[in-house]
Design an enzyme around this catalytic site. Structure first.
Site, PDB file in Angstrom:
ATOM      1  CB  SER A  38      34.527  -3.867  24.697  1.00 42.11           C
ATOM      2  OG  SER A  38      33.138  -3.808  24.496  1.00 42.11           O
TER       3      SER A  38
ATOM      4  N   GLY B 212       0.789  -1.234   0.000  1.00 37.09           N
ATOM      5  CA  GLY B 212       0.000   0.000   0.000  1.00 37.09           C
ATOM      6  C   GLY B 212       0.819   1.281   0.000  1.00 37.09           C
TER       7      GLY B 212
ATOM      8  CB  CYS C  51      29.718  -3.049  25.063  1.00 33.20           C
ATOM      9  SG  CYS C  51      30.887  -1.707  25.251  1.00 33.20           S
TER      10      CYS C  51
HETATM   11  C1  PEP Z   1      29.779   3.408  23.971  1.00 34.81           C
HETATM   12  O1  PEP Z   1      30.280   4.525  23.913  1.00 34.81           O
HETATM   13  O2  PEP Z   1      29.440   2.756  22.975  1.00 34.81           O
HETATM   14  C2  PEP Z   1      29.523   2.775  25.268  1.00 34.81           C
HETATM   15  C3  PEP Z   1      29.077   1.535  25.326  1.00 34.81           C
HETATM   16  O3  PEP Z   1      29.690   3.526  26.370  1.00 34.81           O
HETATM   17  P1  PEP Z   1      28.641   4.633  26.883  1.00 34.81           P
HETATM   18  O4  PEP Z   1      27.402   4.470  26.091  1.00 34.81           O
HETATM   19  O5  PEP Z   1      28.446   4.351  28.312  1.00 34.81           O
HETATM   20  O6  PEP Z   1      29.378   5.886  26.621  1.00 34.81           O
END
Ligand code: PEP
Ligand code: MG
Length: 844
Positions: free
Chosen positions: A733, A101, A800
């Site tokens: 990380s 749509g 992370c």
């Molecule tokens: C980031 O910077 O990706 C991280 C995980 O740390 P924060 O979000 O706490 O700065």
């Protein structure tokens, strides 16, 4: 001459990038011998040409279209614009991904003042012929010429009124001829030319309109919501038009169709054939199909088939059923479920019926999924009080600050005026599984006067609003929600996904509750514990403030000593909740001013506690002011200036691990993570403090516990210097929130405001804080991973940042060979599924 036009018989199901989903499936159905009308597809490449050539169709393509048209006339034995046996076609959009749509379609094309007569004669039904012509003029004027429908509606209503009719069906062929004359007159008046009578002109204009509709606002919106790239373009399908194929009425919701079983009563033979073809198609595509068909003079034609849209719940059921029927393998089942859609299963959603009556008053960033309804409160204390008194609460803030944490916890949902997808509110809310809509620029918040204004409404404290954290929509009133339900089939799919994936999935968790929740969701460890979040608790914040505002090392150490029991207690709780799984703890990161008191009462209380005057405390707070705190005194820079902070945190991490290992019989190897490093020497400096303290604690506690020290890669220089840094770091990380912010050079908290303009101008297609910018930021990640591995082949690599829970970004992490992704607890199942899909795709 590049081929741009394909007969249905020339394609197949694997050509969807070129022919669009509809074109590829029409081709496939033609090839397996189903009754499909004849037709051809103008490819997505022609759409790209159209935009590249300044929104025109080039001569080559036009030539191919007319050749295909001549072929169609030949096989049908009909002619475009013919007085006796006119060819009518439908012109239908069809992109690579289904966008139901969102784009335009034109039916009954080929009708004009002459062919309508032939059509009337051929069908023996003049009323039907003139009604089709009327509809065509209206549709062409609306879709192709962008004339308002209201002109046509009022003409139709006028004629009905004149004759005293209630329903359109009461209009006779003569009445409809009158309507057509009036339609053509208004067309001429508004467009300054006659309604086009040449079917070839009608066709070319219609094809252009379909290409153009790829760029209409609703299509752009739908694409953003579903991560469909603008560059794909749409194909256009031109096929013989069959009587009564007014599927548009159904799609647009103008008509409510009867149940398919009605067909068994009306046309039993057709029904039998329909069931048999439907079965063939389901078996052929090995998936639930959404099919369109038409019946012309008792003959059944299929017009389209595609994999049916489904809710996440249904997707899981269908995939498991197909496995049980032996139609697909478990790995195929894993790939059949859209990872992102699992959100629907894990969070409450609005009751579908209740939502129909919901009045939307605004929209902002869908920062943390789930649906929530409650009474509006404007600060954490009021929110907590209302929650304690039994109300459901929506916390509304201009922006959230660390002190709001309790209010956020008490609330069903959080709405903020400022802040992006990685703002404090968003990150914290996702961690807690609380619905959050952030960055609502249209929202006016009068926190002191306790009301908000949005979408022309004034909403006072205690009034109800409802939020959808999955779409970002904001509604007036109290819309009923329904709880998430996870069935046994969900666990089956997850088990298949776990067997297929290479990436490990960890979680970002700052409390034992979040950690335990993540374990239930299948987390295999913690990739990020943000230690600062532990200080936001009202009992602790005075102590951290004392530490921050201390004047001397001795004062600071004394304040830190007061914090050790808390930190140690938190870490023990987290270790226990993780039941021996790996845990990465990140040392203090945010700029210190985030913790300092702003209210007079708080300043006075702190002054008393520190034996200082309020003016003195205020002066020390002011001294912490920075013009650009996100690029200021934060991260490992804090530990360089104040090694005693790192000492305290190391002691808490080590003592907690040693004690829990002893109490529970685990063999936890704590992973200490230093944030915001940009230079090897910087890391080495902080690491020295960490190692000295850790060794001291080991000796004191007579322990031979192992531990690791690693770093976040979150500023571009760290990525560039990753080989040197890897000499000191045992793991990396990727903190892609900061890495994105610093690579783009715009603030993660403020970018939401202007990114809207970037999407509108097609500079960016999506929020780089939500979907990893693989071309830019991704290069830094790939390079740092490679450099890190070169120096330290067994270096452990993870991500992370918030991208760790985003399916497309997870696929990227798989490709560059990271060991794990880490995301908020509720996104763990999404990450498990996305990681499996990436691994399966990689095999093929
Ligand atoms: C980031 O910077 O990706 C991280 C995980 O740390 P924060 O979000 O706490 O700065
Ligand atoms: Mg960061």
């Amino acid at each position: 001459m590049s081929k741009r036009v394909y007969k249905f018989s020339e394609g197949n199901a694997d050509m969807r990038n070129l022919l669009g989903g509809k074109g590829a499936n029409l081709a496939e159905m033609t090839n397996i011998g189903l009754p499909i009308p004849n037709g051809f597809t103008i490819s997505t490449e022609a759409c790209t040409d159209y935009y590249n050539d300044g929104r025109t169709i080039n001569e080559d393509t036009q030539k191919q279209i007319f050749e295909a048209l001549a072929w169609l006339e030949g096989v049908q034995g009909k002619k475009f614009g013919d007085t006796e046996n006119p060819l009518l076609v439908s012109v239908r959009s069809g992109a690579r991904a289904s966008m139901p749509g969102m784009m335009d379609t034109i039916l009954n094309l080929g009708l004009n003042d002459v062919s309508v007569k032939g059509f009337a004669q051929k069908t023996g039904n003049p009323r039907f012929a003139y009604d089709s012509y009327r509809r065509f003029i209206q549709m062409f004027s609306d879709v192709v010429m962008e004339m308002s429908k209201t002109f046509f509606d009022s003409i139709l209503e006028g004629v009905k009124k004149e004759h005293g009719y209630t329903f359109d069906t009461e209009l006779t062929a003569e009445d409809l001829q009158d309507v057509i004359a009036q339609y053509k007159a208004i067309y001429k008046e508004k467009m300054g030319e006659e309604f086009p009578q040449d079917p070839k002109v009608q066709l070319m204009e219609a094809i252009k309109a379909v290409f153009r509709s790829w760029d209409n606002p609703r299509a752009n919106y739908y694409r953003m919501m579903n991560d469909i790239p603008y560059s794909w373009g749409t194909a256009v399908n031109v096929g013989e038009y069959l009587i009564n194929a007014q599927g548009e009425d159904v799609v647009a919701g103008i008509r409510t169709p009867s149940k398919i079983t009605q067909l068994e009563k009306d046309l039993p033979e057709c029904y039998k054939q329909f069931v048999s073809i439907a079965d063939t198609l389901e078996k052929h595509y090995r998936d639930m199909q959404d099919m369109e068909f038409t019946i012309e003079e008792g003959k059944l034609f299929f017009l389209q088939t595609r994999n049916g849209k489904r809710t996440a719940h249904a997707a899981i059921q269908i995939a498991c059923d197909l496995v049980d029927e032996g139609m697909i393998t478990p790995e195929e089942a894993v790939c059949r479920i859209e990872a992102k859609s699992l959100d629907q299963l894990l969070h409450p959603v609005f009751d579908a019926d209740a939502l129909k009556n919901g009045q939307q008053i605004g929209e902002a960033l869908p920062a943390s999924p789930g649906a929530a309804a409650g009474r509006v409160y404007f600060n954490a204390d009021d929110a907590v009080a209302a929650h304690t008194a039994g109300s459901r609460v929506i916390l509304v803030r201009q922006e959230t600050s660390p002190e709001d944490i309790e209010g956020m916890h008490a609330a069903e949902g959080v709405l903020t005026m400022r802040g992006g997808m990685t703002s404090h509110a968003a990150v914290v809310a996702r961690g807690m599984g609380t619905c959050c809509v952030s960055g609502c620029g249209d929202l006016k918040v009068f926190e002191d006067e306790k009301y908000i204004e949005l979408g022309g409404h004034k909403i006072n404290e205690g009034d109800y609003i409802s939020l959808d954290g999955s779409t970002g929509k904001i509604y007036l009133g109290d819309i009923k929600t329904v709880e998430a339900s996870i069935s046994g089939n969900f666990q089956r799919i997850m088990a298949w996904a776990d067997a297929a994936r290479k990436l490990k999935v960890r979680t970002n968790a700052d409390t034992p509750e979040d950690a335990a929740n993540a374990v239930r969701m299948g987390a295999e460890g913690i990739g990020l514990t943000r230690t600062e979040h532990m200080f936001f608790n009202p009992e602790r914040i005075p102590k951290i403030r004392k530490m921050i505002l201390s004047d001397t090392t001795e004062e600071r150490e004394a304040a830190l000593n007061e914090l050790i029991p808390f930190q140690k207690g938190d870490f023990k709780g987290i270790y226990k909740a993780m039941e021996g799984r790996p845990v990465t703890i990140r040392f203090l990161d945010p700029p210190l001013h985030e913790f300092v008191p702003t209210e007079d009462a708080e300043i006075e209380e702190l002054a008393k506690d520190m034996g200082l005057s309020a003016a003195e405390v205020k002066a020390r707070c002011d001294a912490l002011h920075e013009f650009n705190p996100m690029m200021g005194h934060r991260g490992c820079r804090l530990a360089v200036t104040f090694p005693e902070i790192a000492r305290m945190q190391t002691r808490a991490v080590m003592e907690a691990a040693i004690e829990v290992n002893k109490e529970e019989g685990y063999s936890i190897v704590p992973e200490i993570m230093i944030p915001l490093v940009g230079d090897k020497k910087e890391l080495a400096f902080v690491k020295k403090t960490v190692v000295e303290t850790a060794e001291k604690v080991k000796a004191e506690m007579n322990s031979d516990i192992q531990y690791k020290v690693g770093t976040m890669i979150e500023i571009p220089r760290a990525a560039l210097m990753a080989d040197e840094i890897a000499e000191e770091a045992e793991f990396f990380s990727f903190g892609t929130n900061d890495l994105t912010q610093m690579t783009f050079g715009f603030s993660r908290d403020d970018a939401g405001k202007f990114l809207q303009d970037y999407y509108a101008s097609k500079i960016y297609e999506s929020d780089p804080f939500a979907h990893l910018d693989q071309n830019g930021v991704g290069q830094l990640i790939a390079m740092a991973a490679e450099k890190g591995r070169k120096v330290r082949p067994d270096i452990h690599l993870g991500i992370c940042g918030e991208h760790g829970g985003d399916p497309a970004s997870i696929e990227f992490c798989h490709k560059v060979g990271l060991d794990y992704v880490s995301c908020s607890p509720f996104r763990v199942p999404i990450a498990r599924l996305a990681a499996a899909q990436a691994a399966i795709a990689d095999k093929h």
